[in-house]
Design a protein around this motif. Structure first.
Motif, mmCIF file in Angstrom:
data_model
loop_
_atom_site.group_PDB
_atom_site.id
_atom_site.type_symbol
_atom_site.label_atom_id
_atom_site.label_comp_id
_atom_site.label_asym_id
_atom_site.label_seq_id
_atom_site.Cartn_x
_atom_site.Cartn_y
_atom_site.Cartn_z
ATOM 1 N N SER A 8 -13.513 21.272 -16.105
ATOM 2 C CA SER A 8 -12.804 21.726 -14.903
ATOM 3 C C SER A 8 -11.993 22.918 -15.449
ATOM 4 C CB SER A 8 -12.440 20.796 -14.195
ATOM 5 O OG SER A 8 -11.328 19.936 -15.086
ATOM 6 N N LEU A 9 -11.610 23.813 -14.472
ATOM 7 C CA LEU A 9 -10.926 25.075 -14.584
ATOM 8 C C LEU A 9 -9.909 25.015 -13.374
ATOM 9 C CD1 LEU A 9 -13.420 28.008 -15.687
ATOM 10 C CD2 LEU A 9 -11.822 26.398 -17.261
ATOM 11 N N TYR A 10 -8.658 24.979 -14.027
ATOM 12 C CA TYR A 10 -7.439 24.893 -12.970
ATOM 13 C C TYR A 10 -6.209 25.321 -13.283
ATOM 14 C CZ TYR A 10 -6.569 20.288 -14.870
ATOM 15 O OH TYR A 10 -6.004 19.561 -15.731
ATOM 16 N N ASP A 11 -5.166 25.763 -12.551
ATOM 17 C CA ASP A 11 -3.765 25.918 -12.950
ATOM 18 C C ASP A 11 -3.155 24.899 -11.969
ATOM 19 O OD1 ASP A 11 -3.848 28.286 -14.581
ATOM 20 O OD2 ASP A 11 -4.098 29.510 -12.649
ATOM 21 N N PHE A 12 -3.737 24.789 -10.617
ATOM 22 C CA PHE A 12 -3.028 23.595 -10.047
ATOM 23 C C PHE A 12 -4.398 22.899 -9.348
ATOM 24 C CE2 PHE A 12 0.306 26.571 -10.133
ATOM 25 C CZ PHE A 12 1.442 25.943 -10.424
ATOM 26 N N VAL A 13 -4.319 21.555 -9.061
ATOM 27 C CA VAL A 13 -5.332 21.067 -8.366
ATOM 28 C C VAL A 13 -4.800 20.060 -7.230
ATOM 29 C CG1 VAL A 13 -7.072 20.711 -10.376
ATOM 30 C CG2 VAL A 13 -5.185 19.116 -10.255
ATOM 31 N N ASN A 14 -5.512 19.901 -6.044
ATOM 32 C CA ASN A 14 -5.132 19.308 -4.978
ATOM 33 C C ASN A 14 -5.434 17.630 -5.553
ATOM 34 O OD1 ASN A 14 -4.191 21.383 -3.732
ATOM 35 N ND2 ASN A 14 -6.100 21.652 -3.061
ATOM 36 N N GLN A 15 -4.534 16.684 -5.388
ATOM 37 C CA GLN A 15 -4.637 15.132 -5.564
ATOM 38 C C GLN A 15 -4.436 14.300 -4.501
ATOM 39 O OE1 GLN A 15 -2.600 14.688 -9.368
ATOM 40 N NE2 GLN A 15 -4.430 15.629 -10.704
ATOM 41 N N ASP A 16 -5.426 13.318 -3.977
ATOM 42 C CA ASP A 16 -4.987 12.462 -3.167
ATOM 43 C C ASP A 16 -5.296 11.060 -3.816
ATOM 44 O OD1 ASP A 16 -4.488 13.818 -0.604
ATOM 45 O OD2 ASP A 16 -6.392 14.596 -1.208
ATOM 46 N N PHE A 17 -4.279 10.145 -3.565
ATOM 47 C CA PHE A 17 -4.019 8.835 -4.209
ATOM 48 C C PHE A 17 -3.710 7.672 -3.271
ATOM 49 C CE2 PHE A 17 -2.225 5.656 -6.850
ATOM 50 C CZ PHE A 17 -3.323 5.269 -7.821
ATOM 51 N N ILE A 18 -4.524 6.751 -3.267
ATOM 52 C CA ILE A 18 -4.112 5.559 -2.543
ATOM 53 C C ILE A 18 -4.310 4.346 -3.471
ATOM 54 C CG2 ILE A 18 -4.738 3.969 -0.593
ATOM 55 C CD1 ILE A 18 -5.922 6.282 0.690
ATOM 56 N N ARG A 19 -3.001 3.686 -3.490
ATOM 57 C CA ARG A 19 -3.186 2.085 -4.101
ATOM 58 C C ARG A 19 -2.872 1.196 -3.144
ATOM 59 N NH1 ARG A 19 -0.014 2.022 -9.603
ATOM 60 N NH2 ARG A 19 -2.223 2.658 -10.260
ATOM 61 N N ARG A 20 -3.648 0.071 -3.135
ATOM 62 C CA ARG A 20 -3.608 -0.785 -2.251
ATOM 63 C C ARG A 20 -3.631 -2.194 -3.200
ATOM 64 N NH1 ARG A 20 -8.065 1.500 0.579
ATOM 65 N NH2 ARG A 20 -7.311 2.507 2.655
ATOM 66 N N GLU A 73 0.773 -0.949 -0.026
ATOM 67 C CA GLU A 73 -0.003 0.054 -0.003
ATOM 68 C C GLU A 73 0.774 1.066 0.030
ATOM 69 O OE1 GLU A 73 -3.086 2.333 2.984
ATOM 70 O OE2 GLU A 73 -3.084 0.146 3.046
ATOM 71 N N TYR A 74 0.681 2.263 -0.855
ATOM 72 C CA TYR A 74 1.184 3.669 -0.695
ATOM 73 C C TYR A 74 0.003 4.630 -1.049
ATOM 74 C CZ TYR A 74 1.607 4.133 -5.784
ATOM 75 O OH TYR A 74 1.341 4.140 -7.156
ATOM 76 N N TYR A 75 0.419 5.821 -0.446
ATOM 77 C CA TYR A 75 -0.484 6.827 -0.358
ATOM 78 C C TYR A 75 0.361 8.142 -0.770
ATOM 79 C CZ TYR A 75 -3.295 10.697 1.323
ATOM 80 O OH TYR A 75 -4.019 12.056 1.424
ATOM 81 N N VAL A 76 -0.082 8.947 -1.923
ATOM 82 C CA VAL A 76 0.319 10.083 -2.189
ATOM 83 C C VAL A 76 -0.620 11.117 -2.134
ATOM 84 C CG1 VAL A 76 2.333 9.158 -3.477
ATOM 85 C CG2 VAL A 76 0.153 9.601 -4.622
ATOM 86 N N SER A 77 -0.099 12.235 -2.128
ATOM 87 C CA SER A 77 -0.966 13.605 -1.937
ATOM 88 C C SER A 77 0.243 14.932 -2.747
ATOM 89 C CB SER A 77 -1.438 13.869 -0.503
ATOM 90 O OG SER A 77 -2.208 15.194 -0.583
ATOM 91 N N GLY A 78 -0.605 15.714 -3.596
ATOM 92 C CA GLY A 78 0.105 16.665 -3.899
ATOM 93 C C GLY A 78 -0.479 17.877 -4.633
ATOM 94 N N SER A 79 -0.003 18.874 -5.011
ATOM 95 C CA SER A 79 -0.695 19.862 -5.971
ATOM 96 C C SER A 79 -0.159 19.671 -7.336
ATOM 97 C CB SER A 79 -0.267 21.390 -5.330
ATOM 98 O OG SER A 79 -1.110 22.286 -6.150
ATOM 99 N N ALA A 80 -1.062 19.274 -8.057
ATOM 100 C CA ALA A 80 -0.679 18.992 -9.704
ATOM 101 C C ALA A 80 -1.183 20.049 -10.601
ATOM 102 C CB ALA A 80 -0.974 17.711 -9.845
#
Length: 501
Positions: free
Chosen positions: A213-225, A135-142
Motif C-alpha cells: 500500500s502507498l499512502y501519506d495518510f489513510v482513513n481508519q474506522d475501528f469498533i471494539r465491542r 463499546e467504543y468507535y473511533v475514526s480518523g486520518s492516520a
C-alpha cells in the motif's frame, strides 16, 4: 469438502501466543459493584460490616449481623465513551441490566453464656466483580496503516515457512502455522495471503517484507465491542469474640467470561496504490475460573470508633482463549474469505495470577444517627504474573508487567445519616492508575449517593454512582502506535431488597 476439513482442523488446533499485559489488568481490577447501600457509600465498609457486599472488603463484616438475612440486587450500567483518534471525537454509549448480587447470611447465637464467642455467621454471596459490556468507535486520518502491524510481525520470518503446501487449503495452512510455528508466523501468513505485504525476494530464506500500500495518510474506522463478566461466589465464616472483636475468613470462587470483537477498515490510499481498501477483524473469547481467599478482623474500640484490617490473597485464574480473524484487500488471495470467524485458534490453558491486596479501615458510628467510614487499600500490580513462567512469550509479558505497572492506592469514603426509617447516603472513591506512567490508564474518580427505607422486617435501598477514568487504548498490539484516547464514564443505578429472618 473444504468446510469439512476446516472443522477437523478447528478441533485439532492448539497452542499459540496472543496474551498480553491486558490480561493482568482485566482480571485484577475490580469495579465497584455490590448492594445499593455498599455502592452508595463508595464501598467504604472495611470497618463497618453489616452488608453482604462488605465481605468483598473484610470477611469479618458478616459477624456484625444481628440476625439472618437475604439480599438481592439489580443494577443498570450505562457506559459513555468519548473517544478521540487523531483529533476526531466520537461518543458511544452502552446500556445493560444485570442481577449483580444475591446472597444470604445465617447467624447462630451462642447459647452458652459463659463462652467468649458470642455468635457465629455462615454467609454465601454472589457478586458481579466486573461487567465487561462496553463499546467504543473511533475514526480518523492516520499516518500509520495496518501494513505496519503485519510488517512488525513479519520481520525475521522465513518466507518459505508460510507458503502453502501442495494440496493444502488456505485455512488449513493458517491453523497449522499457528499451531506449529506460533502467532508471529501466523500473522505473517495472514498479511501475505491477505495481499497487504510481499517478500523483498521470493527466496524461501527471505526474512524481509515490503508493504503493498502507498499512502501519506489513510482513513481508519475501528469498533471494539466487549461483553462478559468477572463474578465472585463467596463462602464466608465469621465470629464475634467478646463484645468488641469480629473475625472472619472467606473462600472466593471466581468465574470469567469475556469476548472482544474488533472491526477495522482502512481506505484513502494514494491513487497509484495497488490497494484501495483493507479490512482486518479480530475476535477473542476467554473463559475460565479462579480462586482466592480473604482474612479480616474488626475491632470496636468503643461505642463510636471501629478499626478494620483485611488481607485478600492473590487470585489464581485458569483461563482458556480462542481467537479468530478475517482479512481482505484488493490483492488478497481468492480464497481468503475461507479464513473467517468459523476458523478458530484454540490455545492451551494458562494461569493469570493477580496481586494480593491489603486494606485498612476506620469508622465512626454516631449511635443511631449515622456514621462515617474510610478505607485505604494497597495493591501492587507489578507483582501480576502469567504462567507458565518458562514460556518465552509469557516471560516477555511478565517483563512488561514488572516494568510498566506499579502499586495502586485506593481511597474510599462513605457516610450515612438516618432520619427514623430513612437513610441518606453518599460516597467517594479514588483509585490510582495501575500504570507507573499514570497515563495509559488514568486515575479513577467516583462519586455516589443513595437512599434506603427500613420497613422493620425488610429494607429497600437505591443508589446512583458515577465513575470517570481516562484510558489510552492501542488499536492493535503491534504496528499502529497512536492510541485512541477515551474519556470513559460509567453510571450505575442500583436497587437492593433485603429480608431479615
Amino acid at each position: 469438502m473444504k468446510r469439512y476439513l476446516t472443522f477437523v482442523i478447528l478441533m485439532a488446533c492448539a497452542v499459540g501466543s496472543a496474551q498480553d499485559i491486558n490480561e493482568a489488568l482485566r482480571y485484577g481490577r475490580e469495579n465497584l459493584q455490590g448492594t445499593a447501600r455498599f455502592q452508595a457509600m463508595g464501598g467504604a465498609f472495611g470497618a463497618l460490616g453489616g452488608d453482604l457486599s462488605s465481605l468483598n472488603i473484610n470477611p469479618a463484616g458478616s459477624a456484625v449481623f444481628n440476625n439472618s438475612l437475604f439480599t438481592i440486587t439489580g443494577s443498570n450500567y450505562h457506559t459513555n465513551n468519548d473517544a478521540r483518534y487523531f483529533g476526531d471525537a466520537l461518543i458511544t454509549k452502552d446500556n445493560t441490566i444485570e442481577l449483580n448480587q444475591i446472597g444470604a447470611a445465617f447467624v447462630f447465637k451462642n447459647t452458652d453464656t459463659n463462652s467468649d464467642w458470642k455468635k457465629f455467621t455462615l454467609a454465601f454471596n454472589y457478586d458481579l466483580v466486573n461487567n465487561f459490556d462496553n463499546e467504543y468507535y473511533v475514526s480518523g486520518s492516520a499516518t500509520e496503516g495496518i501494513d505496519t502491524y503485519f510488517l512488525e510481525y513479519a520481520g525475521g520470518t522465513p518466507f518459505g515457512s508460510i507458503l502453502l503446501q501442495d494440496g493444502e487449503f488456505l485455512e488449513e495452512a493458517y491453523l497449522d502455522i499457528g499451531s506449529a510455528q506460533g502467532f508471529r508466523d501466523q500473522q505473517t501468513f495472514l498479511g501475505y495471503y491477505g495481499g497487504i505485504l510481499n517478500p523483498e525476494t521470493e527466496d524461501d530464506s527471505n526474512t524481509n517484507y515490503i508493504s503493498n500500500s502507498l499512502y501519506d495518510f489513510v482513513n481508519q474506522d475501528f469498533i471494539r465491542r466487549t461483553t462478559g463478566y468477572n463474578s465472585k461466589f463467596t463462602v464466608n465464616v465469621a465470629s464475634q469474640y467478646k463484645e468488641n472483636i469480629y473475625l472472619g475468613a472467606s473462600l472466593n470462587f471466581h468465574s470469567v467470561f469475556y469476548t472482544q470483537f474488533d472491526q477495522f477498515t482502512e481506505d484513502g490510499y494514494e491513487p497509484n496504490s495497488a490497494i484501495t481498501r483493507t479490512t482486518f477483524d479480530n475476535y477473542l473469547e476467554t473463559e475460565g475460573n479462579g480462586f482466592s481467599f480473604t482474612l479480616g478482623a474488626i475491632a470496636k474500640l468503643n461505642d463510636n470508633v471501629r478499626l478494620g484490617g483485611s488481607y485478600q490473597s492473590p487470585t489464581w485464574y485458569r483461563l482458556e482463549d480462542n481467537t479468530s480473524q478475517r482479512v481482505n484487500s484488493d490483492l488478497a488471495d481468492a480464497d481468503i474469505n475461507f479464513i473467517n470467524f468459523n476458523i478458530v485458534n484454540l490455545y492451551e490453558e494458562y494461569t493469570v495470577k493477580t496481586p494480593g491486596k491489603l486494606t485498612g479501615s476506620l469508622a465512626l458510628v454516631f449511635a443511631k444517627d449515622g456514621l462515617l467510614s474510610f478505607d485505604y487499600g494497597y495493591q501492587d500490580f507489578s507483582q501480576s504474573e502469567l504462567r507458565p513462567t518458562n514460556d518465552p512469550s509469557f516471560q516477555t509479558v511478565n517483563s512488561d508487567i514488572a516494568s510498566d505497572l506499579g502499586a495502586v492506592s485506593t481511597f474510599r469514603l462513605g457516610g450515612e445519616y438516618r432520619i427514623q426509617q430513612v437513610s441518606l447516603r453518599a460516597g467517594y472513591r479514588f483509585e490510582q492508575s495501575p500504570y507507573a506512567n499514570g497515563n495509559t490508564i488514568g486515575d479513577l474518580n467516583a462519586v455516589s449517593g443513595g437512599i434506603g427505607y427500613n420497613f422493620g422486617g425488610s429494607k429497600l435501598d437505591f443508589s446512583l454512582s458515577r465513575s470517570q477514568q481516562d484510558v489510552s487504548e492501542r488499536l492493535f498490539n503491534a504496528g499502529i502506535t497512536t492510541p485512541a484516547m477515551i474519556d470513559r464514564g460509567i453510571m450505575n443505578a442500583t436497587l437492593s431488597y433485603t429480608i431479615n429472618f
